[in-house]
Design a protein around this motif. Structure first.
Motif, mmCIF file in Angstrom:
data_model
loop_
_atom_site.group_PDB
_atom_site.id
_atom_site.type_symbol
_atom_site.label_atom_id
_atom_site.label_comp_id
_atom_site.label_asym_id
_atom_site.label_seq_id
_atom_site.Cartn_x
_atom_site.Cartn_y
_atom_site.Cartn_z
ATOM 1 N N PRO A 5 58.676 81.669 75.723
ATOM 2 C CA PRO A 5 58.251 81.335 74.359
ATOM 3 C C PRO A 5 59.380 81.284 73.329
ATOM 4 O O PRO A 5 59.178 80.787 72.227
ATOM 5 C CB PRO A 5 57.262 82.452 74.007
ATOM 6 N N ASP A 6 60.566 81.756 73.674
ATOM 7 C CA ASP A 6 61.650 81.795 72.688
ATOM 8 C C ASP A 6 62.642 80.639 72.864
ATOM 9 O O ASP A 6 63.791 80.738 72.450
ATOM 10 C CB ASP A 6 62.374 83.132 72.747
ATOM 11 N N GLN A 7 62.219 79.542 73.478
ATOM 12 C CA GLN A 7 63.086 78.389 73.678
ATOM 13 C C GLN A 7 63.401 77.722 72.339
ATOM 14 O O GLN A 7 62.537 77.621 71.475
ATOM 15 C CB GLN A 7 62.417 77.361 74.590
ATOM 16 N N PRO A 8 64.637 77.240 72.148
ATOM 17 C CA PRO A 8 64.943 76.499 70.921
ATOM 18 C C PRO A 8 64.253 75.134 70.956
ATOM 19 O O PRO A 8 63.992 74.584 72.034
ATOM 20 C CB PRO A 8 66.460 76.346 70.959
ATOM 21 N N LEU A 9 63.932 74.613 69.779
ATOM 22 C CA LEU A 9 63.327 73.291 69.701
ATOM 23 C C LEU A 9 64.373 72.245 70.057
ATOM 24 O O LEU A 9 65.525 72.346 69.656
ATOM 25 C CB LEU A 9 62.763 73.055 68.298
ATOM 26 N N ARG A 10 63.968 71.224 70.797
ATOM 27 C CA ARG A 10 64.920 70.241 71.322
ATOM 28 C C ARG A 10 64.903 68.946 70.524
ATOM 29 O O ARG A 10 63.835 68.425 70.179
ATOM 30 C CB ARG A 10 64.567 69.911 72.771
ATOM 31 N N GLY A 11 66.099 68.424 70.256
ATOM 32 C CA GLY A 11 66.247 67.100 69.661
ATOM 33 C C GLY A 11 65.817 67.010 68.211
ATOM 34 O O GLY A 11 65.711 68.010 67.503
ATOM 35 N N GLN A 12 65.561 65.774 67.803
ATOM 36 C CA GLN A 12 65.098 65.485 66.450
ATOM 37 C C GLN A 12 63.570 65.527 66.422
ATOM 38 O O GLN A 12 62.924 65.266 67.437
ATOM 39 C CB GLN A 12 65.584 64.101 66.015
ATOM 40 N N PRO A 13 62.973 65.827 65.257
ATOM 41 C CA PRO A 13 61.505 65.841 65.180
ATOM 42 C C PRO A 13 60.898 64.476 65.507
ATOM 43 O O PRO A 13 61.438 63.440 65.113
ATOM 44 C CB PRO A 13 61.230 66.209 63.723
ATOM 45 N N MET A 14 59.789 64.499 66.229
ATOM 46 C CA MET A 14 59.044 63.272 66.526
ATOM 47 C C MET A 14 58.243 62.833 65.311
ATOM 48 O O MET A 14 58.077 61.644 65.066
ATOM 49 C CB MET A 14 58.095 63.508 67.703
ATOM 50 N N ARG A 15 57.736 63.799 64.571
ATOM 51 C CA ARG A 15 56.968 63.552 63.344
ATOM 52 C C ARG A 15 57.298 64.648 62.350
ATOM 53 O O ARG A 15 57.508 65.799 62.719
ATOM 54 C CB ARG A 15 55.462 63.585 63.604
ATOM 55 N N GLU A 16 57.308 64.274 61.072
ATOM 56 C CA GLU A 16 57.509 65.234 59.989
ATOM 57 C C GLU A 16 56.568 64.878 58.850
ATOM 58 O O GLU A 16 56.250 63.701 58.652
ATOM 59 C CB GLU A 16 58.948 65.195 59.475
ATOM 60 N N GLY A 17 56.145 65.881 58.122
ATOM 61 C CA GLY A 17 55.287 65.631 56.976
ATOM 62 C C GLY A 17 54.754 66.910 56.391
ATOM 63 O O GLY A 17 55.073 68.002 56.840
ATOM 64 N N GLU A 18 53.930 66.747 55.373
ATOM 65 C CA GLU A 18 53.323 67.895 54.709
ATOM 66 C C GLU A 18 51.917 68.102 55.248
ATOM 67 O O GLU A 18 51.155 67.153 55.382
ATOM 68 C CB GLU A 18 53.288 67.672 53.206
#
Length: 79
Positions: A5-18
C-alpha cells in the motif's frame, strides 16, 4: 507489479480536477484530485493524501440519477 500500500504514484496524472470531498455528514469541501495509473491523490486542509491501489482495483465514473435538473451535470467516482 506490487500490492504494497505504500507504493509511490507512477507517472503523470491520467485525470485531474476538482471534486467534492465528503469527510463527514456535516462537512463537504472541494479538493484538487489527481488520478494516476496506480492510485490517486488529493489535497484537503493543506495536506496531501496519497492512496496507492492494488493492480486489481477498478475506478469508474458514475453519473447521478436524479429528478433535480441542477444535479444533471454532476458525477461521482466509484472505487
Amino acid at each position: 507489479y506490487s500490492i504494497y500500500p505504500d507504493q509511490p504514484l507512477r507517472g503523470q496524472p491520467m485525470r485531474e480536477g476538482e471534486l467534492w470531498f465528503l469527510s463527514t455528514e456535516d462537512k463537504v469541501d472541494p479538493v484538487n484530485f489527481s488520478l494516476y495509473i496506480n492510485g490517486f491523490s488529493f489535497w484537503h486542509d493543506d495536506q496531501e493524501t496519497v492512496i496507492s491501489l492494488s493492480p486489481f482495483s477498478l475506478v469508474r465514473n458514475c453519473k447521478f440519477q436524479s429528478t433535480y435538473p441542477s444535479l444533471g451535470s454532476l458525477s461521482d467516482v466509484k472505487i
